[in-house]
Design a protein around this motif. Sequence first.
Motif, mmCIF file in Angstrom:
data_model
loop_
_atom_site.group_PDB
_atom_site.id
_atom_site.type_symbol
_atom_site.label_atom_id
_atom_site.label_comp_id
_atom_site.label_asym_id
_atom_site.label_seq_id
_atom_site.Cartn_x
_atom_site.Cartn_y
_atom_site.Cartn_z
ATOM 1 N N TRP A 55 0.827 -1.208 0.000
ATOM 2 C CA TRP A 55 0.000 0.000 0.000
ATOM 3 C C TRP A 55 0.862 1.259 0.000
ATOM 4 N N VAL A 56 1.986 1.196 0.719
ATOM 5 C CA VAL A 56 2.924 2.328 0.698
ATOM 6 C C VAL A 56 3.510 2.478 -0.707
ATOM 7 N N LEU A 238 18.099 11.936 -1.808
ATOM 8 C CA LEU A 238 17.821 11.301 -0.519
ATOM 9 C C LEU A 238 17.404 9.851 -0.705
ATOM 10 N N PRO A 239 17.667 8.981 0.276
ATOM 11 C CA PRO A 239 17.142 7.614 0.212
ATOM 12 C C PRO A 239 15.628 7.634 0.046
ATOM 13 N N VAL A 240 15.075 6.689 -0.691
ATOM 14 C CA VAL A 240 13.649 6.724 -1.025
ATOM 15 C C VAL A 240 12.756 6.715 0.217
ATOM 16 N N TRP A 241 13.210 6.065 1.313
ATOM 17 C CA TRP A 241 12.347 5.959 2.488
ATOM 18 C C TRP A 241 12.264 7.261 3.278
ATOM 19 N N VAL A 242 13.225 8.163 3.076
ATOM 20 C CA VAL A 242 13.254 9.412 3.850
ATOM 21 C C VAL A 242 12.157 10.370 3.403
ATOM 22 N N LEU A 243 12.002 10.553 2.113
ATOM 23 C CA LEU A 243 11.034 11.535 1.614
ATOM 24 C C LEU A 243 10.147 10.993 0.499
ATOM 25 N N LEU A 244 10.737 10.329 -0.495
ATOM 26 C CA LEU A 244 9.978 9.922 -1.674
ATOM 27 C C LEU A 244 8.817 9.003 -1.324
ATOM 28 N N GLN A 245 9.097 7.893 -0.647
ATOM 29 C CA GLN A 245 8.037 6.952 -0.295
ATOM 30 C C GLN A 245 6.965 7.569 0.599
#
Length: 567
Positions: A55-56, A238-245
């Motif tokens: 879902w994320v 930035l790593p994807v989990w920090v902002l993108l996701q």
Amino acid sequence: MNSLVLAVVGVAMILLGYFLYSKYISRRIFKLDPDYETPAHRYEDGVDFVPTNKWVLWGHHFTSVAGAAPIVGPAVAVIWGWLPAFLWVTLGTVFFAGMHDMGSLWASARHKGLSIGTLSGKYIGRHGRNLFLVVIFLLLLMVNAVFAVVIAGLLVSTPTAVIPTWGAIAVALVIGQAIYRLKWNLPVVSVVGVVALYGLMLLGDAFPIVLPDTILGLSATAFWIVVLFLYAGVASLLPVWVLLQPRDYINGLQLFIGLGILYLAIIISSPAVVAPAVNQNVPEGTPSLFPLLFVTIACGAISGFHGIVSSGTSSKQLNREPDARLVGYFGAVGEGLLALGTIIATTAGFRTLAEWESVYAAFNDGGVAAFVSAGGDILNAGLGIPSSLSATILATMAVLFAATTMDTGVRLQRFVVSEIGEIMGVKINVLVSTLVVLACTMGLAFGAGGDGSGGMVIWPLFGTTNQLLAALTLSIIAIMLIQRRRPVLPVLVPLVFVLVVSIYALIVQMGQFLAEQNWLLLGLDLVILIAAVWVVVEAASSMNRARREPAVDENAEADELDPSTRM
């Protein structure tokens, strides 16, 4: 025609596509395997390859692929009438977009998360890959330039959207930490994030941010464009989990809620569709419906950009292969519902036909502004939401869609620049590739429109290039299916149709650009046309060869490509 009929019929068609057709193609065509080890697990690095809750990941994928295009395209295309746009969006979503998006996600996941451009080297050949990358680079160039112009224009025309637009970044950063570092419960984080975003909309409506006409020698629009590109450059590193996701996930929830609010307002107010079903009285200078309708509405029916996202970021985060059905196909469903809502808003959000015709006095007079204005009137009439807040909600929806696409688009274009460098034997530093991307995209945004305010002149060529890339991506999927002796007709039909209308549109637009002496777009058009025809010839040859060769050994295919080339 009552808008409620369009809403019910359209939503029913699109959802039936997900519940029935997507199940068929996931089981019979792509044969998604729950035991297959996805690249997210095989190459997990905490930066790009990150196994992600479906879902994320859907939130990231949906908001990344949607952007402003499923608003801009349909809002312009209804000038030909609501019926052609309605049919292309509903049928395109079910039989074209869902197949394309799920297919490109599956193809990349089956090849170590490689980009669709790299896969073209394996399935079409070295020359085809090089030309494929040229088309991808030019498309991403236009995507980032166009969406920056769209966002900047909305921040100037609807200053109440400024606070929620930038405040959403802070919300996303907190959510990223809450999900991945603090391990908070996802439903709780989701509710808190959505409430925070809508709270920012109320705050923005109360405190609009209006910039002065000139800032540091730039117009307000140009200033926002520069700020947007600087932000997108930083976000892409930035790593994807920090902002993108987290940004894409929470925006996806908020945007689906926004769509729900719009459809609820349509159900309650049931405004009449004042625009004609087929417009026989189009303004002078409006191009012919065929083939321009099918490239004016790209996102919302089928879009090549989706294949870049699927194979660029989403495939690297796919936790289980069957998740591709929700992420890929349902992501296309979300975009189709947005395009459908846009069609209804821009044809039923006016009191009279004369009022609608005054807005659509020329081909490019529609767009996001028409959606925000007309959709705001529907929210006001159906739910009693004040006009100013209605405009803020819809403008923020459009901005957040476009901004999340820019986030992903700049990251993807950085991948492409690095990939081109590898082909040329040059290893390009991540920072250098990002700077190259920012320089090129800002150059196009300002070069095509002076101070950036006229950058939407890129839009006609963007739509054509987008559809052309979709056809080229479908050709790779078709070759893979032929090699596996699986049914290929569900891919070949969209492939042939989109390819014909795209090349036809390129030729038509070339004549228009020549007559207008628009040398920038004429040059881009010519380069894209030559590259496309070359790749099509190579792809046709590869399909013919695949029919004659023995079926592939799927268990061995994962080792056929060099892991060092994965992008």
